[in-house]
Design an enzyme around this catalytic site. Sequence first.
Site, PDB file in Angstrom:
ATOM      1  N   ASP A 475       0.825  -1.208   0.000  1.00 40.34           N
ATOM      2  CA  ASP A 475       0.000   0.000   0.000  1.00 40.34           C
ATOM      3  C   ASP A 475       0.863   1.263   0.000  1.00 40.34           C
ATOM      4  OD1 ASP A 475      -2.346   1.463  -0.015  1.00 40.34           O
ATOM      5  OD2 ASP A 475      -3.230   0.404   1.681  1.00 40.34           O
ATOM      6  N   ASP A 545     -10.684   1.916  -3.332  1.00 42.05           N
ATOM      7  CA  ASP A 545     -11.221   1.620  -2.013  1.00 42.05           C
ATOM      8  C   ASP A 545     -12.747   1.636  -2.019  1.00 42.05           C
ATOM      9  OD1 ASP A 545      -8.707   1.370  -0.936  1.00 42.05           O
ATOM     10  OD2 ASP A 545      -8.683   3.343   0.014  1.00 42.05           O
TER      11      ASP A 545
END
Length: 731
Positions: A475, A545
């Site tokens: 990430d 997301d």
Amino acid sequence: MKLFAAICVCALCICFQYVHAGNQKKPDGDVIAETDNPRGWIIHTKSSAYQLILTKDNKVQQVYYGPNEQSSFKQKNPQWVDNMDEIPVRGAFANKTPLLEAVFSDGVRDCGLIFADAAILSVNGRQTLRILQKDVYYPLEVTSYIRVLPEFDIIEKWVEVKNTGKKSDINIENLQSASISLPANQYILTHMAGSWGHEFQLQSTALTTGTKTLQARDFKSFTNPNWFMVRPATTQQNTSGAAWFGTLQYSGNWRIDFDMGYNDRLQIIGGINFWDTKWTLKPGTILKSPKFIAGFTNSGSEGASESLRNYIAKTILPKQWKDKPKPVLYNSWYATTFNVNEEQQLALAKVAKDIGIELFVIDDGWFKGRIDDKGGLGDWTVDKKKFPNGLQPMIKKINDMGMDFGIWIEPEMVNPNSDLYRAHPDWAFSFPHRTSHEMRNQLMLNLAREDVFQYLLKSFTALLDENNIKFIKWDHNRTLTEPGWADAPIEMQREVRVRYIDNLYRLIDTLRSRFPDVQFEDCSSGGGRVDLGMLSRMDQAWASDNTDPVDRLFIQYGFLSAFPANTMVAWVTDEDWHKQSPPLDYRFDVSMAGVLGVGTDITKWNDEEKKIAREKIARYKEIRSLVQLGNLYRLKSPFKENKTSLEYVSANRSSAVVFCYNMAEYLDGSIAGTSADQSLKLQGLNAEAFYKIPQLDNQVYKGDFLMSIGIAWPLKGAYKSLILDVQEVNK
């Protein structure tokens, strides 16, 4: 008599051609360009030609890029572009956007390049044209490369600059990767735009006189992922007509400019964004640009997308996983957030195994000091309060259930509340006398530093050595601010962004070489860093997301404009951003169009929900090879209708799977899209073969009928979905 090289690239090879400045004489065994002027090079792909000439004053100029049949050495093509150097520089007339801007030791800021040499090379098994140019006075060499992938209608272009002097530095203020020029016309630019949770949204705009810039300046590409397509304004069919397209193989700051002259050519130029960046080219050293990927097709926007997706799938993705079906994964983030422990993860794993999950992934929260997003980043050791026995005993239990284990990391960031930051505050980006802006309570490590690189390499080597981890979710949750490097030499400080990306690639490459069986996923607050630089190192990417299934139809359709389905990770969750309550089977069908994942608290599912999950995951495994490795055709766009459809076809065209989705449903004719064609025309089948679609009826359809007439849209009602099998049969 001086000889000049020309190149003819067919679908399998490049043939060397000798082009004489005067009368032609055919050398034995060579293919001849029957022309004595212009001298130069021509490169053919399946559909395109890229033509360069060498002028009388030894300038290398690009004169043509377009359909194969229009290019010729024998005469000037009506679609030629005049006076556009292959390497446009800052110097002489300011009638172009420069690829190269340099400052020499005496303060001269103009470049003047002339042709020096050319050769045909093999670069990683592909024929490549290398052209060397030199400054007429200063010790600067510029070498440009064009690598040809004819079956994809793609050329790769990049540039190297070398300081051939012995004493003085040359300051490089701008070095782009490539410039291409298109003839005067009215053009429509299609590109992607967005923000967090709204990634990969397709936008189109007319290119008028002036310069349109797509760029990233903060290491994030939410706003403009670095993909584009340009088409003549009069040619906008999905499956036919001219389309130029391209992208960059780069993950840092980048820019692509579209410089439109008045009643004149269009120049497209792209590479590293040198905003607040400068490179000191020391004597004997070389600076190399990243690759610019350019393509042309006469098969419209869908042809452009298909060419680029196939190019990425076949030549860019890491070889370990590019031809293998990706596993169905479960990620525990939405179930537990930071509050992770062995007992609760094993409870989730037990349900995951029952519904058919193959890869179990623990997300954020497993490492020292990580109870929320305010601390712990940078301290990459297991939190013994949460896992007193370490991770491996839990991993073994998950492996014994028949699942592989994966883990989340965010290597490039640090919390001020961490042992790492307290010991090395100088490792984070900052400027003296300036505020260091935190995002998500974190700062960014200066990966340009060798000590930071070595620390991260040591930390994650230990993590992977000590635990049976088969998957890494990498990430990157903030943008770049305050890119200061106070203890570097002054002349190096503005090189920091370029050096950072170099070391990022080096870190991933080293970890992959040490752990070749580990699969890597690219994530950046969702889809904030999906590009060919990362996808050449990462096996798949987290597109957003935002996992609301209706929003995901738009995000995934845009994503598939440029990237293959086997890179697009999609989870089934409980996210419902618009309070529409789409059913669980709909959520599964949306996520099954790429790499399927599940990301909700599955211990709370009732028996009926578990039954749906088992059936859907089993169904996905039946069609997974088609979805991930088949040829994709986007049949209906959610941007144009209140429905959308994707089709995946096997290489031999004997089978296909078609995903159909209804979004909100409206009164027929009441809004745009409800009056559109209500049939569903398939693509990619064998026109002469016969097929059945068992979910519809027992009828036998000829391939030509399914592609030209089609079937009636098979859904009625809002938020309904259906997956159709198309199977070839003997009539």
